[in-house]
Design an enzyme around this catalytic site. Structure first.
Site, PDB file in Angstrom:
ATOM      1  N   LYS A  13       0.710  -1.253   0.121  1.00 43.84           N
ATOM      2  CA  LYS A  13       0.093   0.104  -0.004  1.00 43.84           C
ATOM      3  C   LYS A  13       0.934   1.248  -0.002  1.00 43.84           C
ATOM      4  O   LYS A  13       0.588   2.189  -0.633  1.00 43.84           O
ATOM      5  CB  LYS A  13      -1.161   0.056   1.276  1.00 43.84           C
ATOM      6  CG  LYS A  13      -2.145  -1.100   1.187  1.00 43.84           C
ATOM      7  CD  LYS A  13      -2.884  -0.984   2.370  1.00 43.84           C
ATOM      8  CE  LYS A  13      -1.965  -1.112   3.817  1.00 43.84           C
ATOM      9  NZ  LYS A  13      -1.441  -2.560   4.057  1.00 43.84           N
ATOM     10  N   ARG A 127      11.619  -5.121   4.889  1.00 42.13           N
ATOM     11  CA  ARG A 127      11.234  -3.977   4.647  1.00 42.13           C
ATOM     12  C   ARG A 127      12.255  -2.867   5.250  1.00 42.13           C
ATOM     13  O   ARG A 127      12.582  -3.109   6.494  1.00 42.13           O
ATOM     14  CB  ARG A 127       9.780  -3.853   4.889  1.00 42.13           C
ATOM     15  CG  ARG A 127       9.408  -2.205   5.071  1.00 42.13           C
ATOM     16  CD  ARG A 127       8.136  -2.122   5.111  1.00 42.13           C
ATOM     17  NE  ARG A 127       7.263  -2.526   6.099  1.00 42.13           N
ATOM     18  CZ  ARG A 127       5.927  -2.318   6.334  1.00 42.13           C
ATOM     19  NH1 ARG A 127       5.255  -1.834   5.424  1.00 42.13           N
ATOM     20  NH2 ARG A 127       5.245  -2.760   7.430  1.00 42.13           N
ATOM     21  N   ARG A 161      11.040  -1.090  11.038  1.00 42.34           N
ATOM     22  CA  ARG A 161       9.868  -0.608  11.726  1.00 42.34           C
ATOM     23  C   ARG A 161      10.271  -1.688  13.050  1.00 42.34           C
ATOM     24  O   ARG A 161      10.381  -2.932  12.922  1.00 42.34           O
ATOM     25  CB  ARG A 161       8.629  -0.693  11.268  1.00 42.34           C
ATOM     26  CG  ARG A 161       8.405   0.640  10.352  1.00 42.34           C
ATOM     27  CD  ARG A 161       7.257   0.201   9.414  1.00 42.34           C
ATOM     28  NE  ARG A 161       6.074  -0.395  10.077  1.00 42.34           N
ATOM     29  CZ  ARG A 161       4.946  -0.306   9.498  1.00 42.34           C
ATOM     30  NH1 ARG A 161       4.579   0.209   8.361  1.00 42.34           N
ATOM     31  NH2 ARG A 161       3.890  -1.033   9.937  1.00 42.34           N
ATOM     32  N   ARG A 172      -0.585  -8.802  13.487  1.00 47.32           N
ATOM     33  CA  ARG A 172      -1.159  -7.626  12.410  1.00 47.32           C
ATOM     34  C   ARG A 172      -1.888  -8.530  11.327  1.00 47.32           C
ATOM     35  O   ARG A 172      -3.050  -7.940  11.001  1.00 47.32           O
ATOM     36  CB  ARG A 172       0.070  -6.972  11.822  1.00 47.32           C
ATOM     37  CG  ARG A 172       0.578  -6.148  12.814  1.00 47.32           C
ATOM     38  CD  ARG A 172       2.095  -5.759  12.530  1.00 47.32           C
ATOM     39  NE  ARG A 172       2.075  -4.771  11.178  1.00 47.32           N
ATOM     40  CZ  ARG A 172       3.170  -4.529  10.342  1.00 47.32           C
ATOM     41  NH1 ARG A 172       4.473  -5.266  10.850  1.00 47.32           N
ATOM     42  NH2 ARG A 172       3.326  -4.006   9.372  1.00 47.32           N
TER      43      ARG A 172
HETATM   44  P1  ADP Z   1       2.105  -1.826   3.279  1.00 47.62           P
HETATM   45  O1  ADP Z   1       2.207  -0.382   3.116  1.00 47.62           O
HETATM   46  O2  ADP Z   1       0.849  -2.513   2.652  1.00 47.62           O
HETATM   47  O3  ADP Z   1       2.360  -2.566   4.513  1.00 47.62           O
HETATM   48  P2  ADP Z   1       4.675  -1.459   1.918  1.00 47.62           P
HETATM   49  O4  ADP Z   1       4.505  -0.623   0.698  1.00 47.62           O
HETATM   50  O5  ADP Z   1       5.666  -1.128   2.987  1.00 47.62           O
HETATM   51  O6  ADP Z   1       3.316  -2.231   2.402  1.00 47.62           O
HETATM   52  O7  ADP Z   1       5.653  -2.906   1.109  1.00 47.62           O
HETATM   53  C1  ADP Z   1       6.193  -3.926   2.004  1.00 47.62           C
HETATM   54  C2  ADP Z   1       7.480  -4.434   1.854  1.00 47.62           C
HETATM   55  O8  ADP Z   1       7.503  -4.992   0.400  1.00 47.62           O
HETATM   56  C3  ADP Z   1       8.368  -2.959   1.360  1.00 47.62           C
HETATM   57  O9  ADP Z   1       9.751  -3.529   1.669  1.00 47.62           O
HETATM   58  C4  ADP Z   1       8.294  -2.898  -0.355  1.00 47.62           C
HETATM   59  O10 ADP Z   1       9.596  -2.601  -0.833  1.00 47.62           O
HETATM   60  C5  ADP Z   1       7.989  -4.335  -0.624  1.00 47.62           C
HETATM   61  N1  ADP Z   1       7.045  -4.488  -1.775  1.00 47.62           N
HETATM   62  C6  ADP Z   1       5.910  -3.607  -1.997  1.00 47.62           C
HETATM   63  N2  ADP Z   1       5.433  -4.009  -3.336  1.00 47.62           N
HETATM   64  C7  ADP Z   1       6.081  -5.081  -3.812  1.00 47.62           C
HETATM   65  C8  ADP Z   1       5.875  -6.062  -4.884  1.00 47.62           C
HETATM   66  N3  ADP Z   1       4.909  -5.802  -5.771  1.00 47.62           N
HETATM   67  N4  ADP Z   1       6.744  -6.897  -5.099  1.00 47.62           N
HETATM   68  C9  ADP Z   1       7.698  -7.230  -3.889  1.00 47.62           C
HETATM   69  N5  ADP Z   1       8.037  -6.445  -3.064  1.00 47.62           N
HETATM   70  C10 ADP Z   1       6.973  -5.259  -2.922  1.00 47.62           C
HETATM   71  P1  AMP Z   2       0.781   0.555   9.202  1.00 48.74           P
HETATM   72  O1  AMP Z   2       1.748   1.508   8.719  1.00 48.74           O
HETATM   73  O2  AMP Z   2      -0.333   1.089   8.234  1.00 48.74           O
HETATM   74  O3  AMP Z   2       1.148  -0.769   8.735  1.00 48.74           O
HETATM   75  O4  AMP Z   2       0.162   0.552  10.682  1.00 48.74           O
HETATM   76  C1  AMP Z   2       1.174   0.449  11.535  1.00 48.74           C
HETATM   77  C2  AMP Z   2       0.346   0.032  12.975  1.00 48.74           C
HETATM   78  O5  AMP Z   2      -0.252   1.629  13.318  1.00 48.74           O
HETATM   79  C3  AMP Z   2      -0.753  -0.900  13.077  1.00 48.74           C
HETATM   80  O6  AMP Z   2      -0.359  -2.279  13.253  1.00 48.74           O
HETATM   81  C4  AMP Z   2      -1.571  -0.325  14.074  1.00 48.74           C
HETATM   82  O7  AMP Z   2      -1.208  -0.515  15.235  1.00 48.74           O
HETATM   83  C5  AMP Z   2      -1.443   1.092  13.767  1.00 48.74           C
HETATM   84  N1  AMP Z   2      -2.660   1.788  13.131  1.00 48.74           N
HETATM   85  C6  AMP Z   2      -2.249   2.349  11.722  1.00 48.74           C
HETATM   86  N2  AMP Z   2      -3.515   2.630  11.060  1.00 48.74           N
HETATM   87  C7  AMP Z   2      -4.632   2.294  11.831  1.00 48.74           C
HETATM   88  C8  AMP Z   2      -6.139   2.101  11.838  1.00 48.74           C
HETATM   89  N3  AMP Z   2      -6.623   2.867  10.856  1.00 48.74           N
HETATM   90  N4  AMP Z   2      -6.403   1.662  12.970  1.00 48.74           N
HETATM   91  C9  AMP Z   2      -6.103   1.131  14.150  1.00 48.74           C
HETATM   92  N5  AMP Z   2      -4.714   1.093  14.070  1.00 48.74           N
HETATM   93  C10 AMP Z   2      -3.989   1.517  13.052  1.00 48.74           C
END
Ligand code: ADP
Ligand code: AMP
Length: 213
Positions: A13, A127, A161, A172
């Protein structure tokens, strides 16, 4: 254009959000980023959220709705916004509907990024990101062009993170499956949901989303 990116942790995302907002001139609203900023600032909200986030649990609906609700009306959102990581519960989705209706706004579409669980765990495990500009990377799938140097801003410090651990990831994923996945039928029933194949390469996922837009 106002849209939501919906998908489990590690689906991509944030990665896709950064590309879409750049190309569409809209604003990324990531509740995860907002909460991490609150923790870094040492605010009340940050203190309340920190331990919950480290464990991988969801922060309370009140807190999250509170931080996001006022953002839509700010001038930088005039062109539109992309919600990343919000809503994550039915209560948040309903609160979002209300806040948007009050502001005379609506969501144009919801993009679900579909990725299987084994792949998610591999993505989260590798990541890392640039704390200076927020660019997201992966040890294997998405390395900077020059090792140790951020493609976007030239920064040389990277962070991981604290909730990207195997233990927190289990929690999660469970939160996603029980609390967030039920939002898919909620948006589908409105005809707003589009699903893209998040197992594809990053550029390909972007192409799929741009085709929807
Ligand atoms: P989210 O925001 O949904 O938690 P991220 O965008 O941070 O996910 O992506 C998680 C990890 O996967 C990051 O290290 C990113 O570089 C990698 N990643 C994202 N999209 C892809 C993809 N289509 N294929 C392989 N790796 C990906
Ligand atoms: P994210 O960066 O989206 O992976 O979110 C990291 C963490 O922030 C999650 O695991 C939750 O603990 C908290 N968080 C982020 N967005 C929300 C949401 N919309 N509702 C509840 N917790 C959230």
């Amino acid at each position: 254009m106002n849209m939501i990116l919906l998908g489990p942790p590690g689906a991509g995302k944030g990665t896709q959000a950064q590309r879409i907002v750049r190309s569409e001139g809209i604003v990324q609203l990531s509740t995860g980023d907002m909460l991490r900023a609150a923790i870094a600032a040492g605010s009340d909200i940050g203190r309340k959220a920190e331990a919950v986030m480290a464990e991988g649990k969801l922060v309370s609906d009140d807190i999250v709705v509170g931080i996001v609700a006022e953002r839509f009306t700010m001038p930088d959102c005039a062109n539109g916004f992309l919600l990343d990581g919000f809503p994550r519960t039915q209560a948040q989705a309903e609160a979002l509907d209300e806040v948007l209706a009050d502001a005379g706004l609506k969501i144009d579409f919801v993009v679900q990024i579909e990725v299987d669980e084994a792949q998610l765990i591999g993505r989260i495990g590798g990541r890392f990101s640039c704390p200076n500009c927020g660019a997201a990377y992966h040890d294997k799938f998405n390395r900077p062009e020059v090792d140790g140097v951020c493609d976007s801003c030239g920064g040389t410090e990277f962070t991981r993170r604290p909730d990207d651990t195997a233990e927190a990831m289990t929690v999660r994923l469970d939160a996603y499956n029980t609390e967030t996945a039920p939002l898919l039928p909620y948006y589908k029933a409105r005809g707003a949901l589009v699903t893209v194949d998040g197992m594809a390469e990053i550029d390909d996922v972007t192409r799929q989303i741009m085709a929807v837009i």
